[in-house]
Design a protein around this motif. Structure first.
Motif, short mmCIF file in Angstrom:
data_model
loop_
_atom_site.label_atom_id
_atom_site.label_comp_id
_atom_site.label_asym_id
_atom_site.label_seq_id
_atom_site.Cartn_x
_atom_site.Cartn_y
_atom_site.Cartn_z
N MET A 1 13.20 -31.47 48.71
CA MET A 1 14.08 -32.41 49.39
C MET A 1 15.27 -32.79 48.50
O MET A 1 16.39 -32.93 48.97
N THR A 2 14.98 -32.98 47.21
CA THR A 2 16.06 -33.33 46.28
C THR A 2 17.07 -32.18 46.18
O THR A 2 18.29 -32.41 46.20
N GLU A 3 16.53 -30.95 46.12
CA GLU A 3 17.37 -29.77 46.03
C GLU A 3 18.29 -29.67 47.25
O GLU A 3 19.49 -29.45 47.14
N ARG A 4 17.68 -29.85 48.42
CA ARG A 4 18.42 -29.74 49.67
C ARG A 4 19.49 -30.84 49.74
O ARG A 4 20.64 -30.58 50.15
N ALA A 5 19.13 -32.04 49.36
CA ALA A 5 20.07 -33.17 49.41
C ALA A 5 21.29 -32.88 48.53
O ALA A 5 22.44 -33.10 48.93
N ILE A 6 21.02 -32.36 47.32
CA ILE A 6 22.12 -32.06 46.40
C ILE A 6 22.99 -30.94 46.98
O ILE A 6 24.22 -31.01 46.94
N ASP A 7 22.34 -29.92 47.54
CA ASP A 7 23.07 -28.79 48.15
C ASP A 7 24.08 -29.29 49.18
O ASP A 7 25.22 -28.83 49.23
N VAL A 8 23.62 -30.22 50.03
CA VAL A 8 24.49 -30.73 51.10
C VAL A 8 25.59 -31.61 50.51
O VAL A 8 26.77 -31.45 50.81
N LEU A 9 25.20 -32.52 49.62
CA LEU A 9 26.15 -33.52 49.12
C LEU A 9 27.21 -32.94 48.18
O LEU A 9 28.33 -33.43 48.12
N ASP A 40 1.68 -38.47 42.07
CA ASP A 40 3.01 -38.78 42.56
C ASP A 40 4.04 -38.86 41.43
O ASP A 40 5.22 -38.61 41.65
N VAL A 41 3.59 -39.21 40.23
CA VAL A 41 4.49 -39.15 39.07
C VAL A 41 4.88 -37.69 38.83
O VAL A 41 6.04 -37.38 38.54
N GLU A 42 3.92 -36.79 39.01
CA GLU A 42 4.19 -35.36 38.83
C GLU A 42 5.23 -34.88 39.86
O GLU A 42 6.17 -34.14 39.52
N ALA A 43 5.07 -35.32 41.11
CA ALA A 43 6.04 -34.94 42.16
C ALA A 43 7.42 -35.50 41.82
O ALA A 43 8.44 -34.83 41.97
N PHE A 44 7.44 -36.74 41.32
CA PHE A 44 8.71 -37.37 40.96
C PHE A 44 9.36 -36.63 39.79
O PHE A 44 10.58 -36.43 39.76
N GLU A 45 8.53 -36.20 38.85
CA GLU A 45 9.04 -35.46 37.70
C GLU A 45 9.75 -34.18 38.15
O GLU A 45 10.79 -33.80 37.60
N LYS A 46 9.19 -33.53 39.17
CA LYS A 46 9.81 -32.31 39.69
C LYS A 46 11.18 -32.62 40.30
O LYS A 46 12.13 -31.84 40.15
N ALA A 47 11.28 -33.76 40.97
CA ALA A 47 12.56 -34.17 41.56
C ALA A 47 13.59 -34.45 40.45
O ALA A 47 14.75 -34.05 40.55
N ASN A 53 18.76 -30.47 36.12
CA ASN A 53 19.29 -29.11 36.11
C ASN A 53 20.68 -29.06 36.74
O ASN A 53 21.58 -28.40 36.23
N PHE A 54 20.85 -29.79 37.85
CA PHE A 54 22.15 -29.83 38.51
C PHE A 54 23.18 -30.50 37.58
O PHE A 54 24.29 -30.00 37.39
#
Ligand SMILES: [Zn+2]
Length: 197
Positions: A1-9, A40-47, A53-54
């Protein structure tokens, strides 16, 4: 979701502001559910990784990682032990809430349910405690936390200081101690926005 959001924005040449929330870290804290918190910390870390990276590639993006408060007062080293026993959490595949929802009225299937979703073989003492406690979900989470040597001080938000991480242009503005309510002001300042409060 973070990747997609950045792609659009990033299509917008005026730049963008994006908030990504790992909200279930807080829910897990309210439940003193150590495995859920770590998942959920792990999921947040991935975000965060996607955002960093961006920013690294872009060179003009500031990334601020913060929480608005601690929840639960989670610590390692409880139950008379000093070492964290993280392996216990790695074997947990459901929340305490979910496990509690599978219990029958007498909670006679407690050993089976907890074993199926955590690989923990309950002692008769632990079984007795979970059967007796009014809130089975919290009782299951307490047993798992005790096994992992994780302590809690609250079922609510606490006053503990929490870390703020910043990467990119003007990240120095976030160094030191800040009131949580100052973070939006600092962010507005870095974006040269007029912020009314
Ligand atoms: Zn909360």
């Amino acid at each position: 979701m973070t990747e997609r959001a950045i792609d659009v924005l990033e299509e917008d040449k005026d730049g963008f502001f994006l908030v990504v929330e790992g909200s279930q870290i807080d829910w897990a804290g309210h439940d003193n559910d150590a495995a859920w918190a770590m998942t959920d910390v792990e999921a947040f870390e991935k975000a965060v990784e996607v955002a960093i990276n961006f920013a690294e590639e872009d060179g003009k993006t500031l990334v601020v990682v913060a929480g608005d408060h601690d929840t639960g007062g989670m610590t390692t080293g409880s139950n008379g032990q000093m070492d964290l026993n993280a392996q216990v959490l790695q074997n947990v595949t459901a929340t305490g809430d979910y496990m509690a929802s599978l219990l029958n009225e007498e909670r006679s299937n407690i050993s089976e349910v907890v074993y199926n979703y955590s690989s923990i073989e309950l002692t008769s003492e632990e079984e007795k405690i979970i059967k007796r406690e009014q809130n089975a979900s919290l009782a299951i989470n307490k047993v798992i936390s005790d096994r992992a040597s994780i302590g809690w001080t609250s079922y609510n938000h606490t006053g503990a200081d929490i870390p703020v991480y910043a990467y990119g242009p003007q990240s120095h503005k976030f160094v030191g101690f800040h009131d949580n309510t100052d973070l939006p002001k600092l962010i507005a300042d870095t974006m040269k926005l007029k912020f009314t409060y």
